[in-house]
Design a protein around this motif. Structure first.
Motif, PDB file in Angstrom:
ATOM      1  N   SER A 362       0.811  -1.224   0.000  1.00 65.74           N
ATOM      2  CA  SER A 362       0.000   0.000   0.000  1.00 65.74           C
ATOM      3  C   SER A 362       0.840   1.268   0.000  1.00 65.74           C
ATOM      4  O   SER A 362       0.293   2.375   0.053  1.00 65.74           O
ATOM      5  N   GLU A 364       4.029   3.915   1.422  1.00 65.90           N
ATOM      6  CA  GLU A 364       4.341   4.515   2.714  1.00 65.90           C
ATOM      7  C   GLU A 364       3.139   5.179   3.359  1.00 65.90           C
ATOM      8  O   GLU A 364       2.999   5.182   4.580  1.00 65.90           O
ATOM      9  N   ASP A 365       2.268   5.757   2.533  1.00 67.47           N
ATOM     10  CA  ASP A 365       1.105   6.443   3.095  1.00 67.47           C
ATOM     11  C   ASP A 365      -0.105   5.528   3.220  1.00 67.47           C
ATOM     12  O   ASP A 365      -1.169   5.950   3.688  1.00 67.47           O
ATOM     13  N   LYS A 367      -1.908   4.317   0.873  1.00 67.58           N
ATOM     14  CA  LYS A 367      -2.970   4.621  -0.081  1.00 67.58           C
ATOM     15  C   LYS A 367      -2.685   4.110  -1.494  1.00 67.58           C
ATOM     16  O   LYS A 367      -3.492   4.307  -2.393  1.00 67.58           O
ATOM     17  N   ASN A 368      -1.540   3.481  -1.707  1.00 66.66           N
ATOM     18  CA  ASN A 368      -1.225   2.967  -3.035  1.00 66.66           C
ATOM     19  C   ASN A 368      -2.197   1.870  -3.450  1.00 66.66           C
ATOM     20  O   ASN A 368      -2.654   1.072  -2.620  1.00 66.66           O
TER      21      ASN A 368
END
Length: 422
Positions: A362, A364-365, A367-368
């Motif tokens: 996903s 680092e944040d 949200k990927n």
């Protein structure tokens, strides 16, 4: 004769990699709505690449590519190879069979805790376009082939029997086989792969190419049209979460069987329900609608009889068959059944989250985008209490980039250049 149609294919630019690739065929069976079976793709066998075919019918079978399968080397000509019979009774049909030397075949198997399916298909000669539909010579179905569930001896017997039956039905024998591809639950370590490969080498002539992978890898490919990227969650009799990164790293969680805690699985849900009935009967737990529901389902008159029923045949699939009773009781408002399903949702979601975090799918944040393939009877949306939907909600809450995919036989949209399916 059964048949299938090509939905997608591998446009791999690195032809050298084709020697370690195989196609996964999503087959529609009269007994099971979806059967995933691996089918070999190899430059040695005369394949170049596959192209998307123009016609897609509702009864078509999906074809997708999968790499990184464990392979055994191919060597001697079949005319100069002699293998001993591992089980004379199983292979007796070969003594009475005359097989045309020109027809070579491949075997693809999907082996699970509930059932095992083998498909025998002809070897397709070198061509730019595959025939549409692709012929399926024979299909055979047997029971559990997960060695963790039934033991190694019984699992091997099932795999050998289903392969022999498919060959017999197709009018072929082992010397006509050019490749065998297995996607089997319980293959969680390279030693599992090598053990099965060694056993297969005892059965088949040395010219036969052999591939072994965990069935979760095949399940992931069924949702991504062969691209090994993302995470798959299988929740049927057993459960496993399996993930791949685009650079080839992989990780999994759960999949260790009921003794080590596959509590989100069908077995885990049903086992907790049986325990709740016994506890209620003893006075150690709250009264529950599960008592009446399970006793009626099993045609038993008293909770005392559950002990004998359970240990008479404690196979995982037999226990897991009680999941619909648990769902029905939860929908009717039973708090005990409802808590069992809520716990299952958290267990399944936590398995996926563990894999996503370990692989960084996903970003680092968090949200990927990454595909999340959902497979298995426990996750199918067939009632108001939708376990799969609740699992997805839990995962998306933490990883909003997760894109849930439920592989479907009848409706596919494939793009050969990206191997992606909607």
């Amino acid at each position: 004769m059964d048949s299938c149609s090509v939905l997608t294919l591998d446009s791999s630019r690195d032809k050298d990699k084709l020697s370690k690739s195989f196609i996964l065929i999503l087959a529609k069976s009269p007994l099971y709505s979806r059967t995933l079976v691996p089918y070999l793709l190899s430059s040695y066998l005369g394949f170049r690449y596959l192209r998307r075919q123009p016609r897609l019918d509702r009864d078509d079978l999906g074809v997708m590519t999968l790499t990184r399968g464990t392979s055994a080397d191919m060597s001697a000509s079949p005319c100069h190879v002699s293998k001993r019979y591992r089980n004379g009774d199983i292979w007796d049909f070969e003594h009475e069979m005359a097989v045309a030397a020109s027809r070579e075949v491949v075997l693809g198997l999907d082996g699970g805790t509930t059932s095992t399916v083998c498909i025998c298909m002809p070897l397709i000669p070198y061509t730019d376009l595959l025939p549409d539909p692709i012929p399926v010579l024979a299909r055979s179905i047997a029971g559990c082939s997960n060695h963790n569930s039934v033991g190694e001896t019984a699992a091997r017997e099932t795999l050998e029997q289903v392969m022999a039956d498919a060959l017999s039905r197709s009018g072929s024998n082992r010397f006509a086989v050019r490749a065998v591809c297995l996607a089997v639950s319980g293959v969680n370590h390279p030693t599992d792969q090598q053990r099965i490969l060694s056993w297969l080498r005892e059965i088949f002539p040395s010219h036969v190419r052999l591939y072994v992978q965990n069935d979760a890898v095949a399940a992931l490919a069924s949702g991504t049209m062969g691209k090994l990227h993302g995470c798959v969650l299988i929740a049927g009799t057993g459960t496993i979460a399996y993930g791949f990164t685009e650079d080839g790293r992989e990780a999994w969680a759960a999949g260790a069987g009921p003794i080590l805690g596959d509590w989100g699985s069908g077995y885990g849900v049903a086992a907790q329900a049986l325990t709740a009935v016994v506890r209620a009967h003893d006075g150690r737990g709250p009264l529950t609608m599960l008592t009446r529901g399970i006793l009626q389902s099993l045609e038993l008159s008293s909770p005392d009889e559950l002990i004998g029923w359970t240990y008479a045949d404690p196979s995982w699939a037999r226990i897991a068959a009680l999941v619909p009773v648990v769902v029905s009781c939860a929908e009717a408002g039973d708090q005990v059944a409802n808590k069992i399903l809520l716990d299952a949702v958290q267990e399944l979601a936590s398995s996926v989250k563990a894999v996503v975090q370990r692989l960084g799918l996903s970003g680092e944040d968090g949200k990927n985008y990454f595909p999340l393939v959902m497979v298995g009877g426990v996750l199918e949306a067939n009632k108001r209490w939708d376990i799969g939907k609740e699992v997805i909600n839990s995962i998306v809450n933490d990883f909003p980039g997760a894109l849930p995919i439920r592989p479907r036989v009848s409706i596919f949209w494939s793009i050969s250049s990206t191997n992606y399916v909607i």
